[in-house]
Design a protein around this motif. Structure first.
Motif, PDB file in Angstrom:
ATOM      1  N   GLN A   1     -14.508   8.780  -7.154  1.00  0.00           N
ATOM      2  CA  GLN A   1     -15.320   8.296  -8.264  1.00  0.00           C
ATOM      3  C   GLN A   1     -16.486   9.240  -8.522  1.00  0.00           C
ATOM      4  O   GLN A   1     -16.694  10.198  -7.780  1.00  0.00           O
ATOM      5  CB  GLN A   1     -15.789   6.873  -7.999  1.00  0.00           C
ATOM      6  CG  GLN A   1     -14.638   5.894  -8.105  1.00  0.00           C
ATOM      7  CD  GLN A   1     -15.070   4.446  -8.061  1.00  0.00           C
ATOM      8  OE1 GLN A   1     -16.172   4.123  -7.663  1.00  0.00           O
ATOM      9  NE2 GLN A   1     -14.173   3.567  -8.465  1.00  0.00           N
TER      10      GLN A   1
ATOM     11  N   GLU B   1       2.637   1.947  -3.313  1.00  0.00           N
ATOM     12  CA  GLU B   1       1.705   2.418  -4.341  1.00  0.00           C
ATOM     13  C   GLU B   1       1.463   3.914  -4.180  1.00  0.00           C
ATOM     14  O   GLU B   1       1.445   4.649  -5.168  1.00  0.00           O
ATOM     15  CB  GLU B   1       0.372   1.675  -4.243  1.00  0.00           C
ATOM     16  CG  GLU B   1       0.432   0.250  -4.718  1.00  0.00           C
ATOM     17  CD  GLU B   1      -0.884  -0.487  -4.557  1.00  0.00           C
ATOM     18  OE1 GLU B   1      -1.081  -1.444  -5.293  1.00  0.00           O
ATOM     19  OE2 GLU B   1      -1.701  -0.093  -3.694  1.00  0.00           O
ATOM     20  N   LYS B   2       1.286   4.354  -2.947  1.00  0.00           N
ATOM     21  CA  LYS B   2       1.080   5.783  -2.695  1.00  0.00           C
ATOM     22  C   LYS B   2       2.298   6.581  -3.123  1.00  0.00           C
ATOM     23  O   LYS B   2       2.185   7.584  -3.813  1.00  0.00           O
ATOM     24  CB  LYS B   2       0.770   6.021  -1.217  1.00  0.00           C
ATOM     25  CG  LYS B   2       0.383   7.441  -0.872  1.00  0.00           C
ATOM     26  CD  LYS B   2       1.362   8.279  -0.115  1.00  0.00           C
ATOM     27  CE  LYS B   2       2.193   7.617   0.920  1.00  0.00           C
ATOM     28  NZ  LYS B   2       3.295   8.462   1.400  1.00  0.00           N
TER      29      LYS B   2
ATOM     30  N   VAL C   1     -12.783   6.521  -2.833  1.00  0.00           N
ATOM     31  CA  VAL C   1     -12.596   5.069  -2.814  1.00  0.00           C
ATOM     32  C   VAL C   1     -11.220   4.662  -2.301  1.00  0.00           C
ATOM     33  O   VAL C   1     -10.997   3.495  -1.985  1.00  0.00           O
ATOM     34  CB  VAL C   1     -12.842   4.440  -4.209  1.00  0.00           C
ATOM     35  CG1 VAL C   1     -14.294   4.585  -4.608  1.00  0.00           C
ATOM     36  CG2 VAL C   1     -11.918   5.031  -5.249  1.00  0.00           C
ATOM     37  N   TRP C   2     -10.293   5.614  -2.232  1.00  0.00           N
ATOM     38  CA  TRP C   2      -8.942   5.331  -1.731  1.00  0.00           C
ATOM     39  C   TRP C   2      -8.385   6.625  -1.176  1.00  0.00           C
ATOM     40  O   TRP C   2      -8.562   7.687  -1.772  1.00  0.00           O
ATOM     41  CB  TRP C   2      -8.073   4.826  -2.886  1.00  0.00           C
ATOM     42  CG  TRP C   2      -6.655   4.516  -2.539  1.00  0.00           C
ATOM     43  CD1 TRP C   2      -6.176   3.340  -2.045  1.00  0.00           C
ATOM     44  CD2 TRP C   2      -5.520   5.369  -2.681  1.00  0.00           C
ATOM     45  NE1 TRP C   2      -4.807   3.422  -1.870  1.00  0.00           N
ATOM     46  CE2 TRP C   2      -4.382   4.666  -2.260  1.00  0.00           C
ATOM     47  CE3 TRP C   2      -5.358   6.682  -3.124  1.00  0.00           C
ATOM     48  CZ2 TRP C   2      -3.109   5.206  -2.266  1.00  0.00           C
ATOM     49  CZ3 TRP C   2      -4.084   7.232  -3.133  1.00  0.00           C
ATOM     50  CH2 TRP C   2      -2.984   6.489  -2.704  1.00  0.00           C
ATOM     51  N   GLN C   3      -7.773   6.545  -0.008  1.00  0.00           N
ATOM     52  CA  GLN C   3      -7.161   7.743   0.558  1.00  0.00           C
ATOM     53  C   GLN C   3      -6.045   7.373   1.516  1.00  0.00           C
ATOM     54  O   GLN C   3      -6.054   6.304   2.131  1.00  0.00           O
ATOM     55  CB  GLN C   3      -8.191   8.618   1.253  1.00  0.00           C
ATOM     56  CG  GLN C   3      -8.675   8.092   2.597  1.00  0.00           C
ATOM     57  CD  GLN C   3      -9.834   8.902   3.122  1.00  0.00           C
ATOM     58  OE1 GLN C   3     -10.933   8.768   2.622  1.00  0.00           O
ATOM     59  NE2 GLN C   3      -9.592   9.712   4.132  1.00  0.00           N
ATOM     60  N   VAL C   4      -5.088   8.277   1.599  1.00  0.00           N
ATOM     61  CA  VAL C   4      -3.986   8.168   2.546  1.00  0.00           C
ATOM     62  C   VAL C   4      -3.829   9.551   3.164  1.00  0.00           C
ATOM     63  O   VAL C   4      -3.778  10.547   2.446  1.00  0.00           O
ATOM     64  CB  VAL C   4      -2.672   7.743   1.858  1.00  0.00           C
ATOM     65  CG1 VAL C   4      -1.522   7.731   2.853  1.00  0.00           C
ATOM     66  CG2 VAL C   4      -2.809   6.396   1.193  1.00  0.00           C
TER      67      VAL C   4
ATOM     68  N   PHE D   1       0.819  -1.214   0.000  1.00  0.00           N
ATOM     69  CA  PHE D   1       0.000   0.000   0.000  1.00  0.00           C
ATOM     70  C   PHE D   1       0.853   1.265   0.000  1.00  0.00           C
ATOM     71  O   PHE D   1       0.607   2.187  -0.766  1.00  0.00           O
ATOM     72  CB  PHE D   1      -0.910  -0.051   1.233  1.00  0.00           C
ATOM     73  CG  PHE D   1      -1.900   1.063   1.308  1.00  0.00           C
ATOM     74  CD1 PHE D   1      -3.004   1.079   0.469  1.00  0.00           C
ATOM     75  CD2 PHE D   1      -1.750   2.076   2.228  1.00  0.00           C
ATOM     76  CE1 PHE D   1      -3.939   2.100   0.544  1.00  0.00           C
ATOM     77  CE2 PHE D   1      -2.673   3.104   2.314  1.00  0.00           C
ATOM     78  CZ  PHE D   1      -3.766   3.113   1.470  1.00  0.00           C
ATOM     79  N   ASN D   2       1.869   1.324   0.853  1.00  0.00           N
ATOM     80  CA  ASN D   2       2.692   2.519   0.975  1.00  0.00           C
ATOM     81  C   ASN D   2       3.499   2.773  -0.293  1.00  0.00           C
ATOM     82  O   ASN D   2       3.641   3.914  -0.714  1.00  0.00           O
ATOM     83  CB  ASN D   2       3.608   2.421   2.199  1.00  0.00           C
ATOM     84  CG  ASN D   2       4.129   3.781   2.606  1.00  0.00           C
ATOM     85  OD1 ASN D   2       3.405   4.768   2.589  1.00  0.00           O
ATOM     86  ND2 ASN D   2       5.402   3.828   2.952  1.00  0.00           N
TER      87      ASN D   2
ATOM     88  N   CYS E   1      -6.208  11.317  -2.411  1.00  0.00           N
ATOM     89  CA  CYS E   1      -7.328  10.399  -2.559  1.00  0.00           C
ATOM     90  C   CYS E   1      -7.686  10.195  -4.026  1.00  0.00           C
ATOM     91  O   CYS E   1      -7.295  10.980  -4.891  1.00  0.00           O
ATOM     92  CB  CYS E   1      -8.547  10.900  -1.793  1.00  0.00           C
ATOM     93  SG  CYS E   1      -9.241  12.456  -2.400  1.00  0.00           S
ATOM     94  N   ILE E   2      -8.448   9.129  -4.277  1.00  0.00           N
ATOM     95  CA  ILE E   2      -9.034   8.856  -5.580  1.00  0.00           C
ATOM     96  C   ILE E   2     -10.545   8.939  -5.390  1.00  0.00           C
ATOM     97  O   ILE E   2     -11.095   8.325  -4.468  1.00  0.00           O
ATOM     98  CB  ILE E   2      -8.617   7.477  -6.119  1.00  0.00           C
ATOM     99  CG1 ILE E   2      -7.096   7.435  -6.324  1.00  0.00           C
ATOM    100  CG2 ILE E   2      -9.348   7.158  -7.420  1.00  0.00           C
ATOM    101  CD1 ILE E   2      -6.561   6.073  -6.733  1.00  0.00           C
TER     102      ILE E   2
END
Length: 119
Positions: free
Chosen positions: A83, A6-7, A89-92, A3-4, A80-81
């Motif tokens: 939609q 990818e970010k 749908v995705w965030q860090v 995960f990290n 974030c991503i």
């Protein structure tokens, strides 16, 4: 791929593409889920379209309690991503030097300061 990483890879690509002028950032209202049902506050949200995805970077202010009724505000950054239905749908949310650099680049570009100065 974890995960990290990818970010970090996404942030690095966005820095590169922003620097090359291939990505255009714009200030927008934050998606509903970033501000609702939470005491957190998003004072600045900046978004771009990148490879058929909506990517947002933002500043997040949170209350840090030192006692039951005593707190101070802390700040962190997020990516974030989003939609179509304004769903994140995705965030860090974390501090990283690369994310700070991307946020500052996006903020600078979205501000329009270069065109104001005639550059």
């Amino acid at each position: 791929m974890d995960f990290n990483s990818e970010k970090e890879q996404l942030v690095t690509q966005l820095i590169r593409e922003t620097n090359d002028g291939n990505v255009r950032w714009r200030v927008k209202p934050p998606p509903y889920s970033l501000n609702q049902a939470t005491e957190n506050y998003v004072p600045l949200y900046i978004e771009t379209d990148y490879r058929d995805a909506r990517i947002g970077v933002y500043e997040l202010r949170q209350k840090y309690f030192t006692d039951v009724d005593e707190y101070h505000w802390t700040e962190t950054l997020g990516i974030c991503i989003v939609q179509e239905s304004e769903t994140v749908v995705w965030q860090v949310e974390e501090y990283s030097p690369a994310l700070k650099e991307l946020f500052n680049m996006a903020r600078h570009q979205a501000s329009g300061i270069s065109s104001i100065l005639g550059m």
